[in-house]
Design an enzyme around this catalytic site. Structure first.
Site, PDB file in Angstrom:
ATOM      1  N   ASP A  29      -2.419   9.535 -10.227  1.00  0.00           N
ATOM      2  CA  ASP A  29      -2.394   8.489 -11.262  1.00  0.00           C
ATOM      3  C   ASP A  29      -0.960   8.205 -11.697  1.00  0.00           C
ATOM      4  O   ASP A  29      -0.585   7.042 -11.916  1.00  0.00           O
ATOM      5  CB  ASP A  29      -3.226   8.918 -12.465  1.00  0.00           C
ATOM      6  N   ASP A  42       0.848  -1.190   0.000  1.00  0.00           N
ATOM      7  CA  ASP A  42       0.000   0.000   0.000  1.00  0.00           C
ATOM      8  C   ASP A  42       0.889   1.247   0.000  1.00  0.00           C
ATOM      9  O   ASP A  42       1.876   1.315   0.739  1.00  0.00           O
ATOM     10  CB  ASP A  42      -0.901   0.003   1.237  1.00  0.00           C
ATOM     11  N   ASN A  75      -2.657  12.927  -3.466  1.00  0.00           N
ATOM     12  CA  ASN A  75      -3.765  13.452  -4.269  1.00  0.00           C
ATOM     13  C   ASN A  75      -4.129  14.874  -3.848  1.00  0.00           C
ATOM     14  O   ASN A  75      -4.386  15.741  -4.695  1.00  0.00           O
ATOM     15  CB  ASN A  75      -4.984  12.544  -4.142  1.00  0.00           C
ATOM     16  N   GLU A 114      -4.939   2.094  -4.028  1.00  0.00           N
ATOM     17  CA  GLU A 114      -3.483   2.138  -4.068  1.00  0.00           C
ATOM     18  C   GLU A 114      -2.858   0.855  -3.513  1.00  0.00           C
ATOM     19  O   GLU A 114      -1.659   0.819  -3.212  1.00  0.00           O
ATOM     20  CB  GLU A 114      -2.960   3.343  -3.275  1.00  0.00           C
ATOM     21  N   HIS A 121      -5.077  14.789  -8.521  1.00  0.00           N
ATOM     22  CA  HIS A 121      -5.387  13.393  -8.845  1.00  0.00           C
ATOM     23  C   HIS A 121      -4.624  12.905 -10.071  1.00  0.00           C
ATOM     24  O   HIS A 121      -4.324  11.709 -10.192  1.00  0.00           O
ATOM     25  CB  HIS A 121      -6.893  13.225  -9.061  1.00  0.00           C
TER      26      HIS A 121
END
Length: 291
Positions: free
Chosen positions: A177, A160, A168, A203, A173
């Protein structure tokens, strides 16, 4: 003889007793009885119907007139007599059949390539380039069954991204990505060829390591964690982002279900987060679990 545009010359549901030579116009070989998505186009000088005469089976596809087409129809008895009297004609027929087989192979290979492309799209996470959840839910249980049959060990790693929400919030965002793509790339680069890796969701990534005890899996996971922390991500706007990950490990044993293995790794991941992040924690399953 003449065949009007759109009319069916050969039908897989009907026995054919003639070979046809195209004198003018064009024929289409199709999978359905209409002029759509032809597999092969037959022009002046081409022939059709020879296969069903040779093997006495119905045609394998529909043959439809693309335009008004003039044909020379040769009945089966006449055709065999011509081959007997004219060896050169038999040789020419072999050339025709060879070309037809090559054309069919091209069509088949193209179809297989399309199937492979669609399958890859269905099994691959578009953002990270890793396998997706549907893939791991299908493949991981089969791999564990193989481990059980062969008496191998296996370990499962849950990874994770640390503070991903902050990434973010602070960078946007789109940068989030980019971070996920970066982690996907690092996983593909750092893991062994035998390791199976997929995006679990959000994630989180999941890795199955067949033939690996948890102590060895810990070394692999730590190397991955260190590589990620040491490889900065340069965002599209030029800013640099250093990502870190936490991981949870569990070791599979015979009789253990995948869901229990994932649950144990997820608990270990929670402890790694609670313990300060950027670390790998381990869970040991009780021997009776899943039996």
């Amino acid at each position: 003889m003449s065949v009007d545009v759109g009319n069916v010359l050969l039908d897989p549901k009907q026995i054919n007793a003639d070979i046809f030579v195209v004198l003018g116009g064009e024929l289409l070989v199709c999978l359905e009885p209409r002029v759509v998505n032809p597999l092969v186009r037959l022009a002046v000088g081409d022939c059709v119907g020879e296969l069903s005469i040779i093997d006495t089976s119905p045609p394998s596809a529909y043959v439809v007139a693309a335009v008004e087409t003039e044909l020379l129809a040769i009945p089966k008895p006449v055709f065999w007599q011509m081959l007997t009297l004219q060896p050169a004609m038999a040789l020419n027929l072999l050339h025709v059949l060879t070309r037809r087989i090559r054309e069919n192979n091209v069509v088949l290979l193209g179809s297989l390539e399309l199937q492979r492309e669609y399958r890859n799209k269905a099994e691959t996470d578009a953002l990270t380039g890793l396998q997706n959840r549907a893939w791991f839910e299908d493949v991981f249980p089969k791999q564990l069954e193989l481990c059980e049959r062969t008496g191998q060990n296996a370990s499962l790693l849950m990874v994770d991204i640390d503070h991903f929400k902050a990434v973010n919030d602070q960078y946007g965002h789109q940068s989030g990505d980019e971070a996920l793509r970066h982690i996907g790339m690092m996983l593909r680069r750092s893991l062994r060829a035998t390791d199976l890796c997929a995006r679990y969701g959000g994630e989180e990534m999941i890795v199955l390591m067949p033939g690996t005890e948890i102590a060895q899996a810990r070394l692999v996971a730590d190397r991955l964690r260190e590589n990620i922390a040491a490889t900065s991500l340069v965002l599209q706007d030029g800013r640099t982002l250093t990502l870190k990950v936490s991981g949870g490990l569990s070791q599979w044993q015979a009789g253990c279900r995948l869901v229990d293995l994932i649950h144990a790794a997820d608990q270990a991941l929670y402890r790694a987060k609670e313990g300060g992040r950027n670390q790998i924690a381990m869970s040991y399953l009780p021997a009776v679990l899943g039996r």
